[in-house]
Design an enzyme around this catalytic site. Structure first.
Site, short mmCIF file in Angstrom:
data_model
loop_
_atom_site.label_atom_id
_atom_site.label_comp_id
_atom_site.label_asym_id
_atom_site.label_seq_id
_atom_site.Cartn_x
_atom_site.Cartn_y
_atom_site.Cartn_z
N GLY A 1 0.82 -1.20 0.00
CA GLY A 1 0.00 0.00 0.00
C GLY A 1 0.85 1.26 0.00
O GLY A 1 2.06 1.22 0.25
N CYS A 2 0.21 2.38 -0.28
CA CYS A 2 0.95 3.64 -0.39
C CYS A 2 1.43 4.15 0.96
O CYS A 2 2.61 4.47 1.13
CB CYS A 2 0.10 4.69 -1.09
SG CYS A 2 -1.57 4.89 -0.41
N TYR A 3 0.53 4.20 1.94
CA TYR A 3 0.95 4.61 3.27
C TYR A 3 2.04 3.67 3.81
O TYR A 3 3.00 4.10 4.45
CB TYR A 3 -0.23 4.57 4.24
CG TYR A 3 -1.13 5.77 4.22
CD1 TYR A 3 -0.64 7.06 4.40
CD2 TYR A 3 -2.51 5.61 4.04
CE1 TYR A 3 -1.48 8.15 4.42
CE2 TYR A 3 -3.36 6.70 4.05
CZ TYR A 3 -2.85 7.98 4.24
OH TYR A 3 -3.69 9.07 4.25
#
Length: 351
Positions: free
Chosen positions: A149-151
């Site tokens: 994921g990005c986070y």
């Protein structure tokens, strides 16, 4: 040429994969999959592809797609990839999944945090977490790559060397992260309307955001122990970018002193010195999302707070590139034995 299929091509991450693959010298897209836009031209959905891509959107028939391509990117909501993948498909193609379906190794944790039943738990164990700078050797031979994921990409890479070298106590780690609105996807939601987000910053998913167990699991591998962190995401009114600010207590060295800036920088350089896409900034220079926008770079910096015995870590990425599509293409390059930077080696755009 590597033949590429994208399921979910008309979401933000899927369209970003299409943009990156268009400029890739060793890959071509033969399937733009989109359940919402079947038989419509891809360029009618994204006008930036007008007179560049003439193809029409197809469906998400992974069985048919597997006979036509070498790799499938699934830029889809949670549950779709797990519901489509099977052994016949995996014998034919590589899967790079941008959802969370294969990121977490504990199916009970996945089902608890995502609120859905996992449709193919038999593939969880073999799936490789596609954080390229940490797991590239495992990625090389994978059939399923779980694109992070990005986070999580930003949060993990910012803290990883210090956790690995036991310079910080990971159980004291607090991550405050801010994301542009593209991180919420392209679906119509009242909370993401211009008037709802403009001129405002808001926390969300407080104490229960779904990326929390992903960060804990991966940093737990680095710590060689189960860890628990605080993670709070925030939505900010810009299109792209993630900035993570992380706080942790320093761990005393054998002589009883706390690590200094030289110790911290040495740890980062030990793991990232030869990494193309990780830029360790000079002392006193802190990451800004504008300097990584549209790129696959991760900018990292730190500051020791001698008054509290804690350290502040900072990282910035483009959530759609290094946080999604760029990392997915980087994973593809590793899978097919190409230079990792192929198709990704460009300067961030500014302004």
């Amino acid at each position: 040429m590597i033949k590429v299929g994208i399921i979910g091509a008309t979401g933000y991450a899927g369209a970003e994969i299409a943009r990156l693959i268009y400029g890739h010298p060793e890959a071509e897209i033969v399937w733009y999959g989109s359940r919402s836009y079947i038989d419509e031209r891809f360029s009618s959905v994204y006008g930036n592809f007008f007179n560049i891509v003439d193809a029409k959107c197809l469906d998400d028939n992974m069985d048919e797609l597997a006979d036509k391509v070498d790799v499938i990117f699934t830029a889809t909501p949670q549950g779709l990839c797990a519901g489509l993948v099977n052994e016949d498909i995996l014998k034919k193609v590589k899967i790079i999944d941008l959802s969370a379906d294969f990121r977490l190794k504990n199916v009970e944790i996945y089902e608890k945090w995502y609120g859905i039943e996992h449709k193919s738990p038999q593939y969880i164990k073999e799936a490789v977490y596609g954080l390229c700078e940490i797991n590239r050797n495992e990625i090389k031979n994978a059939r399923i790559v779980a694109n992070p994921g990005c986070y999580t990409t930003c949060s993990i890479l910012t803290a990883y060397p210090l956790v690995k070298e036991k310079l910080i106590d990971p159980n004291t780690l607090i991550v405050d992260a801010l994301s542009g609105t593209s991180g919420a996807g392209r679906g119509a939601k009242t909370a993401n309307l211009f008037c709802e987000v403009n001129e405002s910053v808001k926390p969300y998913g407080v104490a229960n955001h779904r990326h929390t167990p992903e960060i804990e699991e991966q940093l737990g591998y680095a710590a060689d122990a189960d860890i628990t962190i605080n993670f709070t995401p925030h939505l900010i009114p810009m299109n792209r970018g993630i900035l993570a600010t992380e706080y942790a207590s320093l761990v005393k060295k054998a002589d009883g002193s706390l690590p200094d800036a030289a110790d911290i920088r040495a740890a980062y350089e030990k793991y990232y010195k030869d990494e193309k896409f990780i830029r360790l900034l000079p002392d006193g220079v802190y990451p800004e999302t504008r300097w990584v926008e549209t790129s696959n770079y991760v900018d990292i910096s730190f500051k020791i707070d001698e008054r509290t015995g804690r350290i502040i870590l900072m990282g910035a990425i483009d959530n759609l590139v290094k946080g999604a599509a760029g990392q997915a293409v980087q994973n593809m390059n590793i899978l097919f034995g190409l230079d990792e930077a192929m198709g990704l080696d460009f300067v961030p755009a500014f302004p």
